[in-house]
Design an enzyme around this catalytic site. Structure first.
Site, PDB file in Angstrom:
ATOM      1  N   GLU A  30       0.854  -1.183   0.000  1.00 41.66           N
ATOM      2  CA  GLU A  30       0.000   0.000   0.000  1.00 41.66           C
ATOM      3  C   GLU A  30       0.891   1.234   0.000  1.00 41.66           C
ATOM      4  O   GLU A  30       1.870   1.307   0.734  1.00 41.66           O
ATOM      5  CB  GLU A  30      -0.913   0.031   1.243  1.00 41.66           C
ATOM      6  N   HIS A  90      -4.551   6.540  -0.334  1.00 39.48           N
ATOM      7  CA  HIS A  90      -3.771   5.313  -0.236  1.00 39.48           C
ATOM      8  C   HIS A  90      -4.313   4.296  -1.223  1.00 39.48           C
ATOM      9  O   HIS A  90      -5.395   4.472  -1.783  1.00 39.48           O
ATOM     10  CB  HIS A  90      -3.747   4.764   1.204  1.00 39.48           C
ATOM     11  N   HIS A  92      -5.253   0.244  -2.451  1.00 40.38           N
ATOM     12  CA  HIS A  92      -5.647  -1.105  -2.060  1.00 40.38           C
ATOM     13  C   HIS A  92      -5.115  -2.043  -3.138  1.00 40.38           C
ATOM     14  O   HIS A  92      -5.735  -2.195  -4.186  1.00 40.38           O
ATOM     15  CB  HIS A  92      -7.175  -1.213  -1.936  1.00 40.38           C
ATOM     16  N   ASP A 103      -9.252   0.915   7.943  1.00 37.85           N
ATOM     17  CA  ASP A 103      -9.416   2.304   7.482  1.00 37.85           C
ATOM     18  C   ASP A 103     -10.435   3.026   8.357  1.00 37.85           C
ATOM     19  O   ASP A 103     -10.249   4.185   8.728  1.00 37.85           O
ATOM     20  CB  ASP A 103      -9.888   2.347   6.025  1.00 37.85           C
TER      21      ASP A 103
HETATM   22 ZN   LIG Z   1      -7.385   1.049   3.054  1.00 41.52          ZN
END
Ligand SMILES: [Zn+2]
Length: 152
Positions: A30, A90, A92, A103
Site C-alpha cells: 500500500e 492510499h 488497495h 481504514d
Molecule cells: Zn485502506
C-alpha cells in the site's frame, strides 16, 4: 459542510496523476500520501498530492500509516501556500477502492479519504470517502477531475 449536503472532492489533473503514479510504484504494498488544497463553501479542491512513505512496520501490503512528523512537514508546506490538509490517499493492492475495517478504525472526522484500487500494478479505480457524522461508517464523496490551474 452542512449536514446532509452532497460531498464532493475535486482534484487537479496533475494531483491525481501523482497519486496514481506513486501508488503504482509502491505496488504490491500500500502506498499513501496527503491531499492539500482549498475548501470554500464546502467545495474541496485538491491542488496537490504529496506522497509519503508508508510507515507501517509489519504489514504494508494491507495497511498504511503516515508518520506524524511527515504529516507535520506536509502541513507546514501547505500553510506556506495558504492551503490546508484536506485528506489522505492510499492504495488497495488487488482489492476494491472501498474502505477496510482498519481504514474505518483509523479514520479522522473531516478529512477526505481517496482510495485507489491497484490491480497487477495498474490503477483501475479511484473513489473518495468521508467519515459520516456518527463516525460509524464512511460516506462516498463524488470525485471530480479539474483541468490544470492557470499560471499564477
Ligand atoms: Zn485502506
Amino acid at each position: 459542510m452542512e449536514e446532509g449536503a452532497d460531498l464532493s472532492l475535486r482534484l487537479r489533473a496533475q494531483a491525481i496523476e501523482v497519486v496514481r503514479d506513486h501508488l503504482c510504484r509502491t505496488y504490491p504494498e500500500e502506498g499513501c500520501g496527503v491531499l492539500i488544497g482549498t475548501e470554500s463553501d464546502g467545495v474541496r479542491v485538491v491542488e496537490r498530492a504529496e506522497p509519503v512513505a508508508n510507515a507501517d512496520s509489519d504489514s504494508r501490503q494491507r495497511r498504511y500509516r503516515i508518520a506524524p512528523e511527515q504529516l507535520l512537514e506536509v502541513e507546514r508546506g501547505a500553510r506556506a501556500r495558504d492551503w490546508d490538509v484536506l485528506g489522505f490517499f492510499h492504495s488497495h493492492p488487488d482489492h476494491p477502492a472501498v474502505p477496510s475495517s482498519s481504514d474505518l478504525e483509523s479514520a479522522w472526522p473531516y478529512y477526505s479519504y481517496l482510495i485507489v484500487s491497484v490491480v497487477d500494478g495498474s490503477a483501475v479505480e479511484s473513489r473518495a470517502w468521508r467519515l459520516g457524522s456518527a463516525r460509524a461508517a464512511f460516506e462516498p464523496e463524488a470525485l471530480e477531475l479539474l483541468p490544470e490551474a492557470g499560471a499564477p
